[in-house]
Write a protein that holds these residues in place. Structure first.
Motif, PDB file in Angstrom:
ATOM      1  N   ASN A 247      -4.230  -0.477  -9.043  1.00 56.86           N
ATOM      2  CA  ASN A 247      -3.462   0.316  -8.089  1.00 56.86           C
ATOM      3  C   ASN A 247      -3.903   1.785  -8.042  1.00 56.86           C
ATOM      4  N   PRO A 286      -7.649  -5.867  -0.398  1.00 62.61           N
ATOM      5  CA  PRO A 286      -6.226  -6.034  -0.677  1.00 62.61           C
ATOM      6  C   PRO A 286      -5.827  -7.498  -0.548  1.00 62.61           C
ATOM      7  N   VAL A 290      -2.210  -8.611   3.663  1.00 65.30           N
ATOM      8  CA  VAL A 290      -2.476  -7.257   4.158  1.00 65.30           C
ATOM      9  C   VAL A 290      -3.642  -7.278   5.142  1.00 65.30           C
ATOM     10  N   TRP A 419       1.905  -1.942   1.103  1.00 65.83           N
ATOM     11  CA  TRP A 419       0.844  -2.135   0.102  1.00 65.83           C
ATOM     12  C   TRP A 419       0.193  -0.803  -0.260  1.00 65.83           C
ATOM     13  N   THR A 422       1.806   1.194  -2.898  1.00 64.19           N
ATOM     14  CA  THR A 422       1.648   0.789  -4.296  1.00 64.19           C
ATOM     15  C   THR A 422       0.472   1.496  -4.966  1.00 64.19           C
TER      16      THR A 422
END
Length: 483
Positions: A247, A286, A290, A419, A422
């Protein structure tokens, strides 16, 4: 640019040198001495869709860009960067529809005189009907506008132009677009104001600020100031990969035009690239949902045919909206009306004929010579100048100019932004970076927030400009005067 030697300062990597990217870099430098921004722009000049191009001394926008905002800190930023290079210009714009010109913002008596008494009565009756029996749902633009202006006014002043701009039916455009771009006014109240001369609401602006040499001047000066402060703006350079470890984003791979790919590490990252291409560039990719969401995002492309006429000031407007479906042009700019310094020869004029299209369609693929001929012919058809007054022209094609608000975009956008949220050191901002049809002031504000988040703030970048009724496009003038 080589990154063999580590910087003493922490590095903030900014993807895109438009208003959002440059505002982020400038804000970071203004508020901290500990960060060094590096900005990568794929184009030849900075400014994105707010840049100013040049053809033999004739400067022109990629669409007109007024410098007007309700956000004080954005105004302060503009003046800090450009200092005394702003000029104040009167606003004049009209709508061309069925062979007639209507004042814009709409002035009730002018509109009724053009429409005629029978059509005027029908419009008011249609408005009254929708006040009593509104559409029960407001999911699309047609429902949203009809509930506020009536079906007949919607069909006259909203439908044809909007469908020309977006290349899709108004029933396929989400009401979110209307909520951001159309101010919620009351037609009956506007008629009363016209008759009585009352003005008990905030009127629309009648003048605006504008950089003397066009909006690109703002971003060219901003670029200079970022570089002088120790930052780095690199043009003609594409970001081809965004590398991440879990991440956290660790760096990007850039490819200068004509050069070799190079890895650029960073401590924090701000993106203003369009989200679809951004998602495709992540390495590793991803999650699949996504990527599928990114595939659903759509864009409207745009091209401008700039004409040099041996006809000084063929019309006084800054711009004219062309609602008539018998011509392809959607909007026409008169760049001397924006600033006299945009035109080097006072005996000539510089006219921007704007065409909304999709990359690869007939207009997009038309040759420059044929586009110039088409623009001259349509300028004459509208009655603004003769085609034989065209002495020169230049074409700019702008892909992904406008994010599309269709039935799929909102759910897809939420998946993508959730997403991205994150990622611990990566943010996205700006019009394409948020897939939001913002004016440049809100794009700038989102970028300022992103920069301040790097410094420890906790702004919600994605919530900038989700309020309704901010913009004044497609409105009825509340400062009503007869005529």
């Amino acid at each position: 640019m080589s990154f063999d030697q580590p910087d003493e300062k922490m590095r903030a990597v900014v993807i895109g040198g438009g208003p959002a990217g440059l505002a982020a870099a400038y804000t970071l430098q203004s508020q901290s001495d500990e960060w060094r921004p590096v900005v990568y722009e794929m184009g030849d000049i900075v400014g994105g869709i707010s840049r100013t191009e040049n053809n033999k001394g004739y400067r022109f926008d990629i669409g007109g860009h007024r410098f007007f905002t309700k956000v004080e800190r954005v105004t302060d930023f503009w003046h800090e960067v450009l200092e005394d290079e702003f000029i104040t210009r009167p606003r004049l714009s009209r709508i061309y529809y069925e062979g007639k010109f209507y004042a814009y913002p709409l002035k009730i008596f002018n509109a009724l005189a053009n429409l005629g008494p029978i059509e005027a009565v029908k419009i008011m009756a249609s408005y009254g009907y929708r006040m009593v029996r509104p559409h029960p749902a407001e999911d699309n633009l047609e429902q949203w506008v009809s509930n506020r202006f009536g079906d007949r006014l919607y069909n006259t002043f909203f439908k044809t132009y909007t469908e020309k701009v977006w290349g899709m039916k108004c029933t396929e455009i989400r009401a979110d677009w209307a909520a951001q771009r159309i101010k919620n006014l009351n037609v009956a109240k506007a008629v009363w104001n016209a008759i009585s001369g009352a003005n008990d609401t905030v009127s629309l602006i009648e003048e605006f600020e504008y950089p003397r040499l066009g909006p690109g001047q703002m971003w060219e000066v901003c670029e200079e100031k970022i570089n002088k402060r120790g930052g780095h703006v690199q043009k003609k350079t594409e970001v081809v990969k965004v590398h991440r470890d879990g991440n956290r984003v660790t760096g990007i791979t850039i490819k200068p035009r004509g050069g070799e790919e190079e890895f650029v590490p960073g401590d924090a990252f701000i993106n203003s690239m369009d989200l679809k291409n951004l998602i495709y560039r992540f390495d590793p990719p991803p999650p699949q949902e996504v990527i599928e969401a990114a595939n659903k995002l759509k864009y409207r492309d745009f091209l401008i045919v700039t004409l040099v006429l041996d006809d000084a000031d063929p019309f006084p407007d800054n711009w004219i909206y062309i609602h008539s479906p018998e011509v392809n042009v959607g909007r026409i700019q008169n760049f001397r009306a924006w600033s006299p310094d945009m035109v080097p020869d006072p005996n000539t004029s510089s006219i921007g004929m704007e065409y909304f299209c999709h990359e690869g369609d007939g207009l997009w693929e038309m040759s420059d010579e044929d586009l110039i001929k088409l623009a001259g012919k349509e300028l004459e058809h509208i009655g603004l100048s003769k085609a034989d007054r065209v002495k020169d022209g230049m074409i700019i094609r702008q892909p992904k100019a406008y994010p599309v608000y269709d039935g799929e975009y909102m759910e897809a956008l939420d998946v993508i932004l959730d997403w991205i949220d994150t990622l611990k050191n990566f943010q996205t901002a700006g019009r394409n970076g948020l897939h939001r049809y913002n004016n440049q002031d809100h794009s700038i504000l989102s970028a300022m927030y992103a920069a301040e988040n790097i410094l420890g703030a906790n702004h919600s970048v994605r919530d900038v400009n989700v309020d309704r009724a901010y913009h004044e496009e497609f409105t009825v003038d509340e400062k009503q005067k007869a005529g």
